[in-house]
Design an enzyme around this catalytic site. Structure first.
Site, short mmCIF file in Angstrom:
data_model
loop_
_atom_site.label_atom_id
_atom_site.label_comp_id
_atom_site.label_asym_id
_atom_site.label_seq_id
_atom_site.Cartn_x
_atom_site.Cartn_y
_atom_site.Cartn_z
N ARG A 180 102.70 27.41 -39.68
CA ARG A 180 103.00 28.78 -39.21
C ARG A 180 101.73 29.60 -39.04
O ARG A 180 101.71 30.51 -38.23
CB ARG A 180 104.01 29.44 -40.18
CG ARG A 180 103.51 29.70 -41.56
CD ARG A 180 104.65 29.87 -42.55
NE ARG A 180 105.26 28.58 -42.90
CZ ARG A 180 106.27 28.43 -43.74
NH1 ARG A 180 106.83 29.48 -44.32
NH2 ARG A 180 106.76 27.23 -44.00
N LYS A 195 99.68 17.20 -50.93
CA LYS A 195 100.94 16.46 -50.89
C LYS A 195 100.88 15.25 -51.82
O LYS A 195 99.81 14.81 -52.22
CB LYS A 195 101.20 15.98 -49.45
CG LYS A 195 101.57 17.10 -48.47
CD LYS A 195 101.97 16.52 -47.12
CE LYS A 195 102.23 17.60 -46.08
NZ LYS A 195 103.42 18.43 -46.36
N ASP A 206 98.13 16.19 -42.01
CA ASP A 206 98.48 17.29 -42.92
C ASP A 206 98.46 16.79 -44.37
O ASP A 206 99.42 16.19 -44.84
CB ASP A 206 99.86 17.85 -42.57
CG ASP A 206 100.27 19.01 -43.47
OD1 ASP A 206 99.42 19.49 -44.25
OD2 ASP A 206 101.45 19.43 -43.39
N ASP A 237 102.66 15.17 -37.41
CA ASP A 237 102.78 16.63 -37.53
C ASP A 237 102.29 17.35 -36.27
O ASP A 237 102.17 18.56 -36.25
CB ASP A 237 102.00 17.10 -38.77
CG ASP A 237 102.58 18.36 -39.39
OD1 ASP A 237 103.70 18.76 -39.01
OD2 ASP A 237 101.91 18.97 -40.24
#
Ligand code: BES
Ligand code: MN
Ligand code: ZN
Length: 453
Positions: free
Chosen positions: A305, A231, A224, A242
């Site tokens: 999500r 990030k 991720d 993750d």
């Protein structure tokens, strides 16, 4: 795993760091007493702690072997004892050494378990607990596996290998199949990488006469980066983990199938990388999910999500799940709230959640129910699409409520294990630096108890 019985009603466990198995009794001398901290509640965690410290003491002292006398309070643990014992012992010795070219073999320490009243039924429970413990350790292995080695494709292959020979149907959808299905949210994230997305479904039918099916949905992001909402260097570290939700659902199912548990369970894993590419999402994009609902992408780092939304729809519409549990390393906010010792939870069904809590306690796992009141639900409303993935506040609750929009009113539990999937430094002696295997044992136990009535 095979148990070797002895005339004196003891059983021998040969302790190999990370791998419990049983063999013949050696001689032993001396006596080592591991005490309990009476100021702390004597719960499942405390027991695993005692067993883990026993293993560590045996290793530190280079004991040739030892006899575990488990009469007294330990004997009162009944059915809970085998898992706590084996998890405590093997959790403490677990190491991820695959990539150390000079790694040494762990010492093998035979442990003789002596327990009054031990019988065949107990030995069978021990045997089943051994499978579950190995599944938890496999979950740790998968989570510790570096992202350049564990891609969505290699995750699918490793799971197919793990399930070979078991009565579990393994379905893997590649990007072309996902396109055909219409899994727009998983594709929107997953096509950011040359290592394309997969949707992995593992179906086990151990209770054919029961019409219920538990859908276990686990986030499988193998890397991720955050995408265009990139990030920081510190934030990138550890994102190989993750996919801890994916590890938990698949490893729980593995032990259920190995033990022939009476349960109908489908594990659904949306597996992908979240990277930067010419085609990857930009904040402001609107995508169409498998459910048909449109999603405004406010932040490309809230990818979990998005892919879970499609996986929930798949669990309901394709796998015919009647009850849903999703598990994901979903929000940094839950780490800030609870650290690494407790996971956050949300539910649409308090009775169902009570069953999960009852399943978690004997396995030494902790969950805390967060509120999902109507006023929070507005956080995921979008002005341009049906829902949005960037709430602005209440990060953990809003992430759960986003997912709830895709549950089609099925009884649902959401577990945010972003804090508990990983521990650095370890909190308890049965953990080691890195992956914990969080959720595996609780989901196993939930499936087992859910189908008992
Ligand atoms: N996988 C992360 C959540 C995470 C953060 C897990 C730290 C473990 C440690 C997730 O994909 C993420 O980036 N979430 C964002 C969401 C936000 C942009 C709305 C977060 O929590 O910061
Ligand atoms: Mn992210
Ligand atoms: Zn993520």
């Amino acid at each position: 795993m095979k148990l070797v019985s002895h005339a004196d009603n003891a059983v021998t466990i040969t302790y190999t760091a990370g791998r419990p198995y049983l063999s013949v009794t050696p001689d032993w001398t001396g006596r080592l007493e591991i005490g309990l901290d009476r100021s702390q509640p004597l719960d499942s965690i405390a027991w695993m702690e005692v067993f883990a410290k026993t293993a560590k003491a045996a290793a530190d002292l280079s004991l040739p072997g030892c006899r575990l006398e488990l009469d007294g309070p330990a004997a009162q643990l009944g059915d809970r004892l085998p898992y706590l014992l084996l998890m405590g012992l093997s959790g403490a010795g677990y190491r991820f050494r695959k990539y150390q070219t000079k790694a040494q073999d762990a010492a093998k320490i035979p442990m003789v378990l002596s327990l009054t009243g031990r019988d065949e039924a107990f030995d069978r429970t021990l045997d089943r607990a051994g499978n579950l413990v190995r599944a938890v350790l496999l979950a740790r292995d998968l989570v510790n596996e570096p992202g350049n080695h564990l891609t969505p494709d290699t995750l699918a292959r490793r799971l197919a290998d793990a399930f070979a020979g078991l009565p579990v149907e393994v379905t893997v959808l590649d990007p072309a199949a996902l396109e055909k299905l219409g899994a727009g949210a998983l594709l929107a994230v997953g096509t950011s990488s040359v290592n394309g997305p997969r949707l992995i479904a593992l179906t086990y039918t151990g209770a054919p006469e029961d019409s219920r099916r538990l859908g276990l949905v686990g986030k499988g992001v193998t890397v991720d980066t955050g995408g265009y909402c990139l990030k920081t260097p510190a934030g990138l570290l550890g994102t190989k983990g993750d996919m801890a939700g994916a590890a938990a659902v698949s490893c729980a199912l593995l032990a259920l199938a190995q033990n022939g548990v009476r349960a109908n369970v489908t594990a659904v894993i949306p597996a992908c990388e979240n990277r930067l590419s010419d085609g990857s999402m930009i904040p402001g994009d609107v995508i169409t999910s498998l459910s048909g609902k449109t999603i405004e992408v406010g932040n490309t780092d809230a990818e979990g999500r998005l892919i879970l939304a499609d996986a929930l729809t798949y669990a309901i519409r394709e796998a015919k799940a009647t009850h849903l549990v999703d598990i994901a390393t979903l929000t940094g906010a839950v780490c800030a709230m609870f650290g690494s010792s407790r996971a956050g939870a949300m539910t649409s069904d308090e009775g169902f959640f009570a069953q999960l809590l009852a399943a978690a306690e004997p396995m030494g796992e902790r969950y805390w129910l967060l509120p999902g009141d109507a006023e929070y639900d507005k956080l995921v409303d979008s002005t341009v699409a049906d829902v949005k993935n960037r709430p602005g506040s209440c990060g953990t609750i809003a992430a759960g409520l986003f997912l709830r929009r895709f549950t089609e009113d099925k009884p649902w539990i959401h577990l945010d294990v972003a804090g508990t999937a990983w521990t650095s430094p370890p909190i308890w002696a049965y953990q080691t630096e890195g992956a914990t295997g969080a959720g595996t044992a609780t989901l196993y136990r939930l499936a087992e108890t859910f189908f008992q009535k």
